[in-house]
Design a protein around this motif. Structure first.
Motif, PDB file in Angstrom:
ATOM      1  N   UNK A 343       0.835  -1.200   0.000  1.00  0.00           N
ATOM      2  CA  UNK A 343       0.000   0.000   0.000  1.00  0.00           C
ATOM      3  C   UNK A 343       0.870   1.251   0.000  1.00  0.00           C
ATOM      4  N   UNK A 344       1.966   1.225   0.771  1.00  0.00           N
ATOM      5  CA  UNK A 344       2.895   2.362   0.768  1.00  0.00           C
ATOM      6  C   UNK A 344       3.534   2.540  -0.604  1.00  0.00           C
ATOM      7  N   UNK A 345       3.850   1.418  -1.270  1.00  0.00           N
ATOM      8  CA  UNK A 345       4.421   1.500  -2.613  1.00  0.00           C
ATOM      9  C   UNK A 345       3.423   2.092  -3.595  1.00  0.00           C
ATOM     10  N   UNK A 346       2.141   1.703  -3.484  1.00  0.00           N
ATOM     11  CA  UNK A 346       1.116   2.271  -4.346  1.00  0.00           C
ATOM     12  C   UNK A 346       0.926   3.757  -4.104  1.00  0.00           C
ATOM     13  N   UNK A 347       0.966   4.163  -2.853  1.00  0.00           N
ATOM     14  CA  UNK A 347       0.856   5.579  -2.510  1.00  0.00           C
ATOM     15  C   UNK A 347       2.046   6.365  -3.069  1.00  0.00           C
ATOM     16  N   UNK A 354       1.768  11.889 -12.437  1.00  0.00           N
ATOM     17  CA  UNK A 354       0.999  13.063 -12.811  1.00  0.00           C
ATOM     18  C   UNK A 354      -0.415  12.960 -12.246  1.00  0.00           C
ATOM     19  N   UNK A 355      -0.990  14.112 -11.918  1.00  0.00           N
ATOM     20  CA  UNK A 355      -2.362  14.128 -11.403  1.00  0.00           C
ATOM     21  C   UNK A 355      -3.375  13.722 -12.462  1.00  0.00           C
ATOM     22  N   UNK A 356      -2.944  13.698 -13.708  1.00  0.00           N
ATOM     23  CA  UNK A 356      -3.855  13.279 -14.780  1.00  0.00           C
ATOM     24  C   UNK A 356      -4.121  11.774 -14.761  1.00  0.00           C
ATOM     25  N   UNK A 357      -3.259  11.017 -14.089  1.00  0.00           N
ATOM     26  CA  UNK A 357      -3.402   9.559 -14.091  1.00  0.00           C
ATOM     27  C   UNK A 357      -4.583   9.147 -13.222  1.00  0.00           C
ATOM     28  N   UNK A 358      -5.439   8.326 -13.757  1.00  0.00           N
ATOM     29  CA  UNK A 358      -6.630   7.878 -13.031  1.00  0.00           C
ATOM     30  C   UNK A 358      -6.301   6.704 -12.112  1.00  0.00           C
ATOM     31  N   UNK A 359      -7.138   6.464 -11.089  1.00  0.00           N
ATOM     32  CA  UNK A 359      -6.878   5.358 -10.159  1.00  0.00           C
ATOM     33  C   UNK A 359      -6.772   3.996 -10.843  1.00  0.00           C
ATOM     34  N   UNK A 360      -7.615   3.731 -11.838  1.00  0.00           N
ATOM     35  CA  UNK A 360      -7.533   2.425 -12.481  1.00  0.00           C
ATOM     36  C   UNK A 360      -6.228   2.278 -13.262  1.00  0.00           C
ATOM     37  N   UNK A 361      -5.691   3.402 -13.767  1.00  0.00           N
ATOM     38  CA  UNK A 361      -4.403   3.341 -14.442  1.00  0.00           C
ATOM     39  C   UNK A 361      -3.280   3.058 -13.451  1.00  0.00           C
ATOM     40  N   UNK A 362      -3.362   3.667 -12.277  1.00  0.00           N
ATOM     41  CA  UNK A 362      -2.391   3.358 -11.230  1.00  0.00           C
ATOM     42  C   UNK A 362      -2.456   1.875 -10.860  1.00  0.00           C
ATOM     43  N   UNK A 363      -3.658   1.338 -10.772  1.00  0.00           N
ATOM     44  CA  UNK A 363      -3.819  -0.073 -10.417  1.00  0.00           C
ATOM     45  C   UNK A 363      -3.161  -0.982 -11.451  1.00  0.00           C
ATOM     46  N   UNK A 364      -3.392  -0.705 -12.718  1.00  0.00           N
ATOM     47  CA  UNK A 364      -2.795  -1.526 -13.785  1.00  0.00           C
ATOM     48  C   UNK A 364      -1.279  -1.388 -13.795  1.00  0.00           C
ATOM     49  N   UNK A 427      -5.987   1.724  -4.263  1.00  0.00           N
ATOM     50  CA  UNK A 427      -6.099   2.375  -2.951  1.00  0.00           C
ATOM     51  C   UNK A 427      -5.025   3.440  -2.764  1.00  0.00           C
ATOM     52  N   UNK A 428      -3.812   3.155  -3.238  1.00  0.00           N
ATOM     53  CA  UNK A 428      -2.743   4.141  -3.127  1.00  0.00           C
ATOM     54  C   UNK A 428      -3.051   5.404  -3.897  1.00  0.00           C
ATOM     55  N   UNK A 429      -3.702   5.255  -5.058  1.00  0.00           N
ATOM     56  CA  UNK A 429      -4.091   6.425  -5.840  1.00  0.00           C
ATOM     57  C   UNK A 429      -5.125   7.263  -5.100  1.00  0.00           C
ATOM     58  N   UNK A 430      -6.096   6.612  -4.453  1.00  0.00           N
ATOM     59  CA  UNK A 430      -7.105   7.354  -3.693  1.00  0.00           C
ATOM     60  C   UNK A 430      -6.482   8.093  -2.519  1.00  0.00           C
ATOM     61  N   UNK A 432      -3.431   9.168  -2.329  1.00  0.00           N
ATOM     62  CA  UNK A 432      -2.508  10.210  -2.790  1.00  0.00           C
ATOM     63  C   UNK A 432      -3.217  11.461  -3.266  1.00  0.00           C
ATOM     64  N   UNK A 433      -4.510  11.395  -3.514  1.00  0.00           N
ATOM     65  CA  UNK A 433      -5.235  12.568  -4.021  1.00  0.00           C
ATOM     66  C   UNK A 433      -5.154  13.753  -3.059  1.00  0.00           C
ATOM     67  N   UNK A 434      -5.059  13.487  -1.768  1.00  0.00           N
ATOM     68  CA  UNK A 434      -5.066  14.567  -0.778  1.00  0.00           C
ATOM     69  C   UNK A 434      -3.722  15.265  -0.658  1.00  0.00           C
ATOM     70  N   UNK A 435      -2.670  14.635  -1.190  1.00  0.00           N
ATOM     71  CA  UNK A 435      -1.342  15.236  -1.022  1.00  0.00           C
ATOM     72  C   UNK A 435      -0.737  15.646  -2.346  1.00  0.00           C
ATOM     73  N   UNK A 436      -1.511  15.624  -3.401  1.00  0.00           N
ATOM     74  CA  UNK A 436      -0.983  16.037  -4.692  1.00  0.00           C
ATOM     75  C   UNK A 436      -0.675  17.537  -4.677  1.00  0.00           C
ATOM     76  N   UNK A 437       0.250  17.892  -5.478  1.00  0.00           N
ATOM     77  CA  UNK A 437       0.587  19.316  -5.590  1.00  0.00           C
ATOM     78  C   UNK A 437      -0.583  20.089  -6.201  1.00  0.00           C
ATOM     79  N   UNK A 438      -0.775  21.310  -5.728  1.00  0.00           N
ATOM     80  CA  UNK A 438      -1.914  22.110  -6.168  1.00  0.00           C
ATOM     81  C   UNK A 438      -1.827  22.417  -7.666  1.00  0.00           C
ATOM     82  N   UNK A 439      -0.613  22.573  -8.166  1.00  0.00           N
ATOM     83  CA  UNK A 439      -0.453  22.846  -9.576  1.00  0.00           C
ATOM     84  C   UNK A 439      -0.965  21.719 -10.438  1.00  0.00           C
TER      85      UNK A 439
END
Length: 450
Positions: A343-347, A354-364, A427-430, A432-439
């Motif tokens: 889970x830490x590795x996924x996060x 990039x913030x453009x990457x969707x959770x399902x893409x992170x999973x794959x 789960x790691x993608x979800x 990480x959404x709270x700590x993404x850079x604002x840009x």
């Protein structure tokens, strides 16, 4: 300022930095960088191998065999081929084989070579493909020369006393051998051409992985499109593997300080720590290995693992989480550790993406990266060692020396790995959404409004 040239449309474009003239000593400096990486890497591998073998008692080997054994260990650490041979005259046959990678030696050399190879590039904004290939080629040439010297050093022959208690009670075989004056021998030597071939492959894979993982290393323009999907996942897998090694090292130090056999424990840490650490990772994820360890290896290993590998009848068993837990309930902690670490590795992968990457893409991406990682770990943790003696048709070639083996069950290991990767990546993608850079978030919102 880069030099300005006119393009066909009448405008002006700036030439890339790679087109600028090189300083007079540039090529000499690049050769020096390559030499430093190769010499330091080989020296570190020799040091770790020598310390580990000395702690294991190899310093007492007869006929000055210790340097040759150290060289053979380094050869095995980079994927080279060390062949065992036996000779007992026309009345006796010997059989021997060895395939094992001392991953502590491998990891030490890999880290040093990778760091020194990437160091000259760390402050560069761009690098051409020609320059990167040139650096790789120079490093490879020097690496092959060093490996050739090591391979020629890795050879020795031992004489075997049939009455030696170390071979067990040979009974009539010992008496017959003494009467006929037969003195079997077993030796080893590095196969030069296979060692150079596999050693070169090892180096090229190492440099490719190091370049893919490092964010400070510039990529050629043609490879930039692979940067976003590859680098975060590669870095996360490297962090996962190294994290397990660090945890294993901490556990090993505790065992070394609180229990007996400090020298033998140090030998395990210096020769095979990643072997055990990455085996623990695979088992925690649901993987399985077929194992056989008759008798004692002469080095300490976890009691539950030794019991499963030896089996009730001495013919081995299947090393997985259930078989280990039957002998020690604490084995279930491996599952908890694997879940938290993955889970830490996924996060980590999601945060670096990039913030453009969707959770399902992170999973794959994590599932694919973890499958490749477990494939490599499974190959590297395999063990196959066999030695035996038969005299005048008496005795079993596999019986007197015994056989040690450890082989992964690929479908189980890779199947569970991909399943864990899908879940942990999502789960790691979800998280990480709270700590993404604002840009990055603003960029996504802007793209969505266009």
């Amino acid at each position: 300022m880069h030099p300005i040239t006119d393009d066909e449309s009448g405008g002006s474009v700036s030439q890339p930095p790679s087109a600028a003239p090189r300083a007079p000593g540039h090529h000499l400096r690049v050769w020096g960088d390559a030499l430093a990486a190769v010499v330091a890497g080989v020296a570190v591998m020799f040091a770790v191998a020598a310390l580990g073998l000395w702690a294991a008692g190899a310093g007492d080997l007869p006929d000055g065999a210790f340097p040759a054994v150290v060289a053979a260990t380094v050869v095995a650490a980079v994927g080279g081929s060390v062949r065992l041979s036996g000779d007992a005259g026309f009345l006796a046959d010997t059989a021997a084989g060895l395939a094992v990678v001392p991953l502590s030696v491998t990891l030490a050399g890999a880290v040093v070579i990778a760091v020194l190879f990437l160091r000259p590039l760390r402050h560069r904004a761009v690098a051409s493909g020609t320059e990167l290939l040139g650096r790789v080629a120079r490093t490879a040439v020097l690496w092959l020369l060093a490996l050739l010297v090591v391979s020629l050093t890795a050879r020795h022959t031992f004489r075997i006393d049939l009455g030696d208690a170390g071979l067990g009670d040979l009974g009539d075989l010992g008496d017959i051998g003494d009467a006929l004056g037969i003195s079997p021998s077993v030796g080893f030597r590095a196969a030069v051409l296979p060692t150079l071939g596999f050693g070169l492959l090892w180096l090229l894979v190492l440099l490719a992985v190091a370049t893919a993982v490092s964010r400070r290393t510039p990529l050629p323009s043609r490879l930039l499109r692979f940067q976003e999907p590859v680098r975060p996942a590669a870095f996360a897998m490297l962090a996962l593997l190294l994290g397990y090694v660090v945890l294993g090292l901490l556990a090993g130090v505790v065992v070394l300080c609180t229990r007996g056999h400090p020298a033998e424990t140090a030998a395990v840490l210096l020769l095979g720590l990643p072997n055990l650490a990455w085996l623990a990772l695979g088992v925690g994820l649901g993987g399985a290995w077929d194992a056989r360890v008759p008798g004692s290896l002469g080095l300490p290993m976890p009691k539950a693992l030794a019991a499963v590998a030896r089996g009730a009848d001495g013919k081995g068993g299947v090393v997985d989480i259930s078989s280990l837990a039957e002998r020690d309930g604490r084995a279930w902690l491996l599952v908890v550790l694997a879940a938290v670490a993955l889970l830490a590795a996924g996060f980590l992968m999601a945060v670096r993406s990039s913030a453009r990457t969707r959770p399902w893409q992170h999973a794959v991406q994590l599932a694919a990266a973890l499958a490749v990682t477990l494939l490599v770990a499974g190959i590297l943790t395999r063990i196959s060692a066999r030695f035996g003696l038969s005299l005048l048709g008496l005795g079993d070639l596999a019986g007197f020396g015994g056989e040690v083996s450890l082989r992964p069950r690929w479908w189980t290991l890779l199947g569970f790995g991909m399943l864990w990767g899908l879940v942990a990546g999502f789960l790691g993608s979800l998280l990480a959404r709270r700590v993404r850079r604002r840009g990055d978030v603003t960029e996504v919102a802007d793209e969505g409004g266009r």
